[in-house]
Scaffold this motif. Structure first.
Motif, short mmCIF file in Angstrom:
data_model
loop_
_atom_site.label_atom_id
_atom_site.label_comp_id
_atom_site.label_asym_id
_atom_site.label_seq_id
_atom_site.Cartn_x
_atom_site.Cartn_y
_atom_site.Cartn_z
N GLU A 89 20.17 -5.41 8.14
CA GLU A 89 19.69 -6.53 7.34
C GLU A 89 18.39 -6.10 6.67
OE1 GLU A 89 18.41 -11.22 7.81
OE2 GLU A 89 19.41 -10.17 9.44
N ILE A 90 18.41 -6.04 5.36
CA ILE A 90 17.27 -5.54 4.61
C ILE A 90 16.69 -6.66 3.76
CG2 ILE A 90 16.49 -3.88 2.87
CD1 ILE A 90 18.76 -2.05 3.82
N ARG A 91 15.57 -7.22 4.23
CA ARG A 91 14.90 -8.30 3.53
C ARG A 91 13.54 -7.89 2.99
NH1 ARG A 91 18.76 -11.88 2.20
NH2 ARG A 91 20.09 -12.38 3.99
N HIS A 92 12.98 -6.84 3.56
CA HIS A 92 11.65 -6.39 3.15
C HIS A 92 11.66 -4.87 3.02
CE1 HIS A 92 7.11 -5.85 4.26
NE2 HIS A 92 7.34 -5.68 2.97
N ILE A 93 11.44 -4.37 1.82
CA ILE A 93 11.48 -2.92 1.55
C ILE A 93 10.06 -2.42 1.29
CG2 ILE A 93 12.36 -1.12 0.03
CD1 ILE A 93 14.76 -2.91 -0.54
N LEU A 94 9.67 -1.43 2.05
CA LEU A 94 8.35 -0.82 1.90
C LEU A 94 8.49 0.47 1.10
CD1 LEU A 94 5.32 -0.94 2.73
CD2 LEU A 94 5.94 0.49 4.69
N ILE A 95 7.71 0.60 0.03
CA ILE A 95 7.80 1.76 -0.85
C ILE A 95 6.43 2.43 -0.94
CG2 ILE A 95 8.46 2.62 -3.12
CD1 ILE A 95 10.07 0.05 -3.52
N PRO A 96 6.23 3.55 -0.25
CA PRO A 96 4.97 4.28 -0.38
C PRO A 96 4.92 5.05 -1.70
CG PRO A 96 6.10 4.78 1.70
CD PRO A 96 7.08 4.11 0.80
N LEU A 97 3.81 4.94 -2.41
CA LEU A 97 3.60 5.67 -3.65
C LEU A 97 2.29 6.42 -3.56
CD1 LEU A 97 4.59 2.85 -6.20
CD2 LEU A 97 6.01 4.77 -5.45
N ASP A 98 2.18 7.53 -4.32
CA ASP A 98 0.95 8.31 -4.28
C ASP A 98 0.33 8.48 -5.66
OD1 ASP A 98 2.61 10.09 -5.53
OD2 ASP A 98 2.62 11.58 -3.92
N GLY A 99 0.83 7.73 -6.64
CA GLY A 99 0.29 7.83 -7.98
C GLY A 99 1.01 8.80 -8.88
N SER A 100 2.02 9.48 -8.36
CA SER A 100 2.73 10.50 -9.15
C SER A 100 4.06 9.96 -9.66
CB SER A 100 2.99 11.74 -8.29
OG SER A 100 3.96 11.46 -7.30
N PRO A 101 4.52 10.47 -10.82
CA PRO A 101 5.85 10.09 -11.31
C PRO A 101 6.96 10.46 -10.33
CG PRO A 101 4.56 11.12 -13.06
CD PRO A 101 3.79 11.31 -11.78
N LEU A 102 6.76 11.55 -9.58
CA LEU A 102 7.76 11.94 -8.58
C LEU A 102 7.98 10.84 -7.57
CD1 LEU A 102 9.58 14.01 -7.11
CD2 LEU A 102 7.53 14.77 -5.90
N ALA A 103 6.91 10.32 -7.00
CA ALA A 103 7.03 9.27 -5.99
C ALA A 103 7.69 8.03 -6.56
CB ALA A 103 5.66 8.93 -5.42
N GLU A 104 7.43 7.74 -7.83
CA GLU A 104 7.98 6.56 -8.48
C GLU A 104 9.48 6.67 -8.71
OE1 GLU A 104 5.69 6.03 -12.04
OE2 GLU A 104 3.80 6.19 -10.93
#
Length: 206
Positions: free
Chosen positions: A57-72
């Motif tokens: 059950e996926i209700r909350h997704i955490l997305i770590p980003l580091d400021g780079s286009p790669l991470a995005e």
């Protein structure tokens, strides 16, 4: 996967500890390094096998980003899950305060520098969030202070994330994956599924 136009590969990890080279499993390890499509890793609970037959059950997704286009690059893939379950998203960026010791003692930034870094990171996350909100998604942003891997795991636990989604560098050999640093720690320590994706231009078979 390539022959049948697969959009997603789902598999469990061995769930072993940091001292085991096969903590992830040789098959999963190779696939993460070579597949052009996202891989969803399910880590088994202690003493049990991961349940790949029952969708989490996926209700909350955490997305770590580091400021780079790669991470995005992970954003469209995380969005795929969010649309299926009407999930909310949290974009986070971790800022490590203490710099490495190069023989002169660790550099400790001033409060002014830390505030400046936080403001810059928050502005970046809000810029990304604005684009996602324009697509009708519910998005929160947060900046964390501390080592990226551990801080993200603690944040995921504290804020009840159901899925952590992040891009990898997908390197092989001595130059390990981004999985060798931040993603490595997250996959080892996460108690929730982890969605990993390798950039298409690096998704070549080993």
């Amino acid at each position: 996967a390539g022959q049948f136009g697969t959009d997603l590969v789902i598999m469990s990890t061995h769930g072993r500890g940091a001292l085991s080279r096969t903590w992830l499993g040789s098959t999963a390890d190779r696939l993460i390094r070579s597949l052009p499509m996202p891989v969803l890793l399910l880590r088994p609970r202690q003493g049990t096998a991961a349940d790949t037959g029952t969708p989490p059950e996926i209700r909350h997704i955490l997305i770590p980003l580091d400021g780079s286009p790669l991470a995005e690059s992970i954003l469209p893939h995380a969005g795929m899950f969010g649309r299926l379950t009407d999930a909310t998203y949290t974009l986070v960026q971790a800022i490590e305060i203490f710099m490495p010791d190069y023989g002169y003692g660790p550099y400790v930034p001033s409060d002014f520098e830390i505030d400046s870094w936080q403001d810059e990171a928050q502005s970046y996350l809000e810029r990304i969030a604005t684009g996602l909100r324009a697509e009708g998604r519910e998005v929160k942003t947060d900046v964390i202070l501390g080592p990226a891997g551990m801080s993200i795991l603690e944040y995921a636990h504290k804020h009840a994330a159901d899925l952590i989604a992040l891009e990898t560098h997908g390197r092989t050999g001595v130059a390990r994956l981004f999985l060798g640093s931040v993603a490595d720690k997250i996959v080892r320590g996460a108690g929730v599924p982890v969605l990993l994706h390798r950039p298409p231009d690096k998704a070549a078979a080993m």
